[in-house]
Design a protein around this motif. Structure first.
Motif, PDB file in Angstrom:
ATOM      1  N   GLY A 137       1.083   2.754 -10.933  1.00 29.48           N
ATOM      2  CA  GLY A 137       0.886   2.387  -9.533  1.00 29.48           C
ATOM      3  C   GLY A 137       0.722   1.038  -9.235  1.00 29.48           C
ATOM      4  N   THR A 138      -0.183   0.364  -9.955  1.00 24.85           N
ATOM      5  CA  THR A 138      -0.495  -1.060  -9.682  1.00 24.85           C
ATOM      6  C   THR A 138       0.701  -1.849 -10.211  1.00 24.85           C
ATOM      7  N   GLY A 139       1.660  -1.408 -11.106  1.00 23.43           N
ATOM      8  CA  GLY A 139       2.710  -2.285 -11.277  1.00 23.43           C
ATOM      9  C   GLY A 139       3.655  -2.297 -10.218  1.00 23.43           C
ATOM     10  N   ALA A 140       3.678  -1.017  -9.440  1.00 23.00           N
ATOM     11  CA  ALA A 140       4.744  -0.976  -8.417  1.00 23.00           C
ATOM     12  C   ALA A 140       4.220  -1.659  -7.165  1.00 23.00           C
TER      13      ALA A 140
ATOM     14  N   LEU B 276       1.006  -1.154   0.105  1.00 25.08           N
ATOM     15  CA  LEU B 276      -0.023   0.080   0.058  1.00 25.08           C
ATOM     16  C   LEU B 276       0.804   1.215   0.018  1.00 25.08           C
ATOM     17  N   LEU B 277       1.948   1.190   0.691  1.00 26.28           N
ATOM     18  CA  LEU B 277       2.913   2.550   0.990  1.00 26.28           C
ATOM     19  C   LEU B 277       3.639   2.846  -0.556  1.00 26.28           C
ATOM     20  N   VAL B 278       4.084   1.551  -1.226  1.00 26.79           N
ATOM     21  CA  VAL B 278       4.590   1.776  -2.354  1.00 26.79           C
ATOM     22  C   VAL B 278       3.438   2.310  -3.381  1.00 26.79           C
ATOM     23  N   GLY B 279       2.596   1.909  -3.658  1.00 29.15           N
ATOM     24  CA  GLY B 279       1.437   2.285  -4.634  1.00 29.15           C
ATOM     25  C   GLY B 279       1.093   3.707  -4.156  1.00 29.15           C
ATOM     26  N   THR B 280       0.865   3.918  -2.749  1.00 28.03           N
ATOM     27  CA  THR B 280       0.460   5.322  -2.576  1.00 28.03           C
ATOM     28  C   THR B 280       1.545   6.275  -2.979  1.00 28.03           C
ATOM     29  N   LEU B 281       2.898   6.063  -2.672  1.00 30.45           N
ATOM     30  CA  LEU B 281       3.994   6.989  -3.126  1.00 30.45           C
ATOM     31  C   LEU B 281       4.102   7.273  -4.608  1.00 30.45           C
ATOM     32  N   VAL B 282       3.852   6.164  -5.403  1.00 27.71           N
ATOM     33  CA  VAL B 282       4.028   6.199  -6.802  1.00 27.71           C
ATOM     34  C   VAL B 282       2.833   6.985  -7.357  1.00 27.71           C
TER      35      VAL B 282
ATOM     36  N   GLN C 209      -6.683   2.040  -5.368  1.00 23.34           N
ATOM     37  CA  GLN C 209      -6.349   3.189  -4.834  1.00 23.34           C
ATOM     38  C   GLN C 209      -5.821   4.193  -6.191  1.00 23.34           C
ATOM     39  N   ALA C 210      -4.985   3.130  -6.922  1.00 24.70           N
ATOM     40  CA  ALA C 210      -4.288   3.950  -7.957  1.00 24.70           C
ATOM     41  C   ALA C 210      -5.379   4.289  -8.824  1.00 24.70           C
TER      42      ALA C 210
END
Length: 505
Positions: free
Chosen positions: A192-195, A147-153, A214-215
């Motif tokens: 975002g999904t890929g990250a 979740l954090l990685v997707g949020t940051l991207v 979320q993305a």
């Protein structure tokens, strides 16, 4: 006949008549009549040439002036009038109270802050799908890294996308802005999904699905906010908000939770697509693509002679700024958990909500700063005086933002069930991140986004490096990073925005 022909009084034919002599004292002077006729115009003149211009605009020729007033030309007559008529300068009209471009209503800004905060309720509704496995003890959702990685991207990409769309809108090209949103939002969702997939591990399918939704939401919400459709976004979030509030009173079944999440997410995506296509169609119907640009084909093709749009590289610092500030916010909100301490999720929630809600008042205070500096420009007569005035405005606005953030932190802590009172270090860290955010946004608003991105990016890298350092960095060192970042950004604001040239419109 020898010699020039003469007429009755001996005046040579073809020569101008002689200038008449002075009139007898008992005769009326036509100059008095002229002075009375010109009235305020002659009295308000600061030079005889102004009176001469007025007479010439009335059609008075030099011949007429010689015959009527006994003066050689309009300039000579104007000099006599200037000397005869007393000076009487009229009082200037009071300045019209034109609307300042920095007048922004507080209600609209608070609405945007609410729109920023409401999506966080998705974590409340989705908690059963992200529940930590037994024995985890963190209280945070499973797959937090996903979740954090997707949020940051998503933050980084959509900050850059919003800047590019706003750049097209500023150039008057609404069609290109719509095209940027139409292509950039789906691309950001895919990124975002890929990250999220790249860091997902076994058993984190729920977190990955949540990160994908979320993305999609981030891209659609960016499009609606850029196009000024905050109220449409707020209405789309109504099912999500209602469901999250119901969880405070009832145990909402999982199917109902999933349905509410799906309805709000789908509504946001559909509204965003409709608004983007509507804006694109309206721009195409008008036949224009910005100043001096038309959609119709011209000589040499449709794109011949069309000026190039804003450079893609200009949007990169905005993406870096979004990534850096997002990382700093996560470090401040998840401070205890990231440090390896056993902390419940309710410890992080009030700080996250307070920071998000504060973005509404922060935006309004940015406008207040610009309006205050405009007033300082009008009052100041020296560069030093303006720098002092700008510094005072900065102190008032920054102090007001810190006070609002502190009040929001106190209120959210009191209202959040089970949330402990934050310790002084945690509260101070949140306030420092707020100062960093506000001063960074202020520099960004004045075009110094590269400077703000460099400072925030350095601070985010240092905080992340301290988190993974072996042996772990002292808590004082980690705490010093936001202190230095906030101090540096505040000093840069004083230096860069204390110059009058920085406020030119």
């Amino acid at each position: 006949m020898s010699g020039p022909a003469r007429t009755g009084a001996g005046v040579r034919r073809g020569t101008p008549p002689p200038v008449p002599g002075p009139r007898p004292r008992w005769a009326a002077d036509p100059l008095d009549e002229l002075a009375a006729r010109l009235g305020e115009s002659a009295a308000a003149a600061v030079h005889p040439d102004e009176i001469a211009a007025i007479m010439e605009s009335d059609g008075m020729t030099d011949d007429h002036i010689r015959l009527t007033y006994g003066r050689e030309n309009s300039f000579a007559l104007a000099e006599d009038l200037f000397a005869r008529v007393p000076r009487a300068y009229p009082e200037p009209e009071p300045p019209r109270t034109a609307a300042s471009p920095w007048d922004m209503g507080l209600t609209g800004c608070l609405l945007r802050g609410l729109v920023f905060a409401l999506p966080g309720l998705a974590y409340v509704l989705g908690a059963p799908f992200l529940a930590s496995p037994p024995g985890d003890g963190s209280g945070l959702p499973a797959g937090t890294d996903v979740l954090l990685v997707g949020t940051l991207v998503g933050w980084a990409w959509n900050q850059a996308l919003a800047h590019r769309a706003y750049a097209w809108l500023g150039a008057g090209d609404r069609r290109s802005a719509s095209r940027a949103l139409l292509t950039g939002a789906p691309a950001g969702a895919l990124l975002g999904t890929g990250a999220a997939l790249a860091v997902a591990g076994p058993g984190e399918g729920g977190a990955t699905a949540f990160a994908t939704a979320q993305a999609l939401y981030q891209g659609a919400a960016t499009a609606l906010l850029v196009l000024g459709r905050e109220r449409a976004l707020l209405s789309a979030l109504a099912p999500l908000t209602a469901g999250a509030l119901l969880t405070l009173l009832y145990d909402v079944p999982s199917p109902a939770r999933a349905a509410l999440l799906a309805v709000s997410g789908a509504a946001v995506v559909v509204l965003a697509g409709r608004e983007v296509l509507r804006a694109r169609g309206a721009a195409a119907a008008s036949g224009t693509r910005g100043p001096g640009r038309r959609t119709g084909a011209g000589k040499g093709g449709a794109g011949a002679g069309a000026p190039r749009g804003p450079s893609l590289l200009r949007s990169v610092p905005y993406g870096v700024f979004g990534l850096a500030t997002g990382a700093l916010v996560l470090h401040a909100v998840l401070r205890n958990t990231l440090a390896g301490e056993a902390a419940s999720g309710v410890v992080a929630a009030p700080g996250a909500v307070a920071l998000t809600l504060s973005m509404g008042p922060a935006e309004w205070l940015l406008y207040r700063f610009r309006r205050g500096c405009d007033a300082g420009l009008r009052r100041s007569t020296t560069p030093r005086a303006f720098r002092r005035a700008a510094t005072l405005v900065l102190g008032r606005c920054l102090g007001a933002y810190v006070a609002v953030l502190f009040a929001l932190l106190a209120v959210t802590t009191l209202l959040w069930i089970g949330a402990p009172v934050p310790d002084p270090a945690r509260a101070t860290g949140l306030l420092l991140i707020g100062v960093t955010l506000w001063t960074g946004l202020l520099l960004q608003a004045f075009g110094a986004v590269t400077t703000a991105a460099a400072v925030c990016g350095t601070a985010a890298l240092l905080r992340t490096a301290a988190l993974f350092a072996d042996p772990p960095a002292p808590a004082v060192a980690a705490f010093a990073v936001p202190v230095v970042a906030a101090a540096v950004l505040t000093a840069l604001v004083c230096v860069l925005l204390g110059r009058a040239t920085a406020h030119r419109r």
